[in-house]
Enzyme design. Structure first.
Site, short mmCIF file in Angstrom:
data_model
loop_
_atom_site.label_atom_id
_atom_site.label_comp_id
_atom_site.label_asym_id
_atom_site.label_seq_id
_atom_site.Cartn_x
_atom_site.Cartn_y
_atom_site.Cartn_z
N ASP A 133 0.80 -1.20 0.08
CA ASP A 133 -0.12 0.04 -0.04
C ASP A 133 0.89 1.26 0.08
O ASP A 133 2.05 1.35 0.37
CB ASP A 133 -0.85 0.20 1.15
CG ASP A 133 -1.93 -0.90 1.29
OD1 ASP A 133 -1.97 -1.83 0.49
OD2 ASP A 133 -3.09 -0.75 2.14
N ASP A 134 0.14 2.40 -0.45
CA ASP A 134 0.53 3.83 -0.04
C ASP A 134 1.69 4.31 -1.35
O ASP A 134 2.11 5.33 -1.22
CB ASP A 134 1.19 3.96 1.34
CG ASP A 134 0.18 3.61 2.35
OD1 ASP A 134 -0.85 3.53 1.77
OD2 ASP A 134 0.44 3.83 3.53
N HIS B 205 -6.32 3.24 -3.99
CA HIS B 205 -6.09 3.49 -2.47
C HIS B 205 -6.57 5.03 -2.26
O HIS B 205 -5.67 5.47 -1.43
CB HIS B 205 -4.84 3.04 -2.03
CG HIS B 205 -4.67 2.99 -0.55
ND1 HIS B 205 -5.52 2.31 0.47
CD2 HIS B 205 -3.70 3.47 0.22
CE1 HIS B 205 -4.97 2.27 1.54
NE2 HIS B 205 -3.85 2.85 1.41
N HIS C 190 -4.84 9.83 0.22
CA HIS C 190 -5.04 8.97 1.64
C HIS C 190 -5.81 9.66 2.78
O HIS C 190 -5.33 9.32 3.79
CB HIS C 190 -3.17 8.65 2.24
CG HIS C 190 -3.27 7.33 2.65
ND1 HIS C 190 -3.64 7.08 4.18
CD2 HIS C 190 -3.02 6.12 2.43
CE1 HIS C 190 -3.28 5.97 4.65
NE2 HIS C 190 -3.17 5.12 3.38
N HIS D 157 3.60 -2.26 3.19
CA HIS D 157 3.74 -0.93 2.64
C HIS D 157 5.21 -0.82 1.77
O HIS D 157 6.27 -0.86 2.51
CB HIS D 157 3.41 0.27 3.64
CG HIS D 157 2.31 0.18 4.26
ND1 HIS D 157 1.91 -1.05 5.39
CD2 HIS D 157 1.36 0.90 4.23
CE1 HIS D 157 0.81 -0.71 5.70
NE2 HIS D 157 0.33 0.34 5.04
NI NI Z 1 -2.48 3.34 3.17
#
Ligand code: NI
Length: 248
Positions: free
Chosen positions: A62-63, A113, A117, A203
């Site tokens: 993620d991210d 995503h 954020h 991540h």
């Molecule tokens: Ni995230």
């Protein structure tokens, strides 16, 4: 047809053993006309585990994308022959579209995503729609694909949020807490809790996570698990022979 799995998720959550078979290819080699389905009726669900997917695990990152770390991760995944799923942040995709394009070329899955954020429960309906649409557009521009699944920033959702999202919202059942512990041995240790059907949360914006990935892969391989994308896991059409998988 791409979103057929939506309708079957309640069956999965109810423990039904129905075999799912989405007809759309998971990865498109070239940009193709993209049909974005109309929003579905209000509907809320969470996916934490899919017991029907025998012998499979999905690594999710993620991210990102991260300008240096994500390419390093892609190198590792390529050398290991592993496919993963990247829940990318739209504004970062806009900054580094080539990295996301490479991930798709190398058969990884891209998920939405959000744009920046933001926590969705703090946003208005229109703001949530904008977060998803802007990110879809950035991913589409970079790869020619509209992502098939969404992961909420911080896993932050409620009935209103779920009702606004027109595709599967994917959670996880193994949280490595990599953003917190920043420890490759700890990340590897926690990942060992994964079992058939698990979705592992990582991540790709921390160097310690990238350093942990070879150990995570080795650990899960030793448990006889095969690595698939989230959509493959949800489809239930792979990893039906764990004996063969374990022998690899
Ligand atoms: Ni995230």
């Amino acid at each position: 047809m791409r979103f057929k799995v939506l309708y079957l998720l309640p069956l999965l959550l109810a423990g039904c053993t129905a075999t799912l078979s989405p007809s759309a290819p998971l990865v498109q080699a070239e940009a193709a006309p993209v049909v974005v389905p109309a929003p579905l009726p209000q509907y809320s669900y969470q996916v934490r585990n899919v017991p029907e997917a025998t012998g499979c695990v999905a690594l999710t990152f993620d991210d990102g994308p991260h300008v240096t770390l994500t390419p390093q991760l892609l190198d590792i995944l390529r050398s290991e022959g592993i496919r993963a799923t990247f829940y990318v942040v739209g504004q970062r995709v806009a900054s580094w579209p080539d990295i996301v394009a490479r991930a798709v070329r190398e058969s990884h899955e891209i998920g939405n995503h959000s744009w920046n954020h933001a926590l969705f429960t703090t946003l208005s309906d229109a703001e949530i729609a904008s977060q998803l649409a802007r990110t879809d557009a950035a991913i589409l521009a970079a790869t020619g694909i509209v992502p098939a699944t969404v992961r909420l920033p911080g896993g932050d959702g409620n009935a209103r949020v779920f009702g606004l999202i027109d595709r599967p919202v994917v959670f996880w059942d193994v949280d490595t807490l990599d953003w917190q512990n920043r420890s490759p041995p700890t990340i590897q240790q926690i990942s060992a809790r994964a079992y058939s059907g698990s979705i592992v949360l990582l991540h790709d914006i921390h160097a310690t996570t990238i350093a942990a990935v070879p150990g995570v892969i080795a650990t899960l391989r030793a448990q006889g698990l095969q690595f698939v994308t989230v959509s493959e896991l949800l489809s239930g059409r792979v990893c039906t022979n764990p004996t063969i998988v374990a022998a690899r």
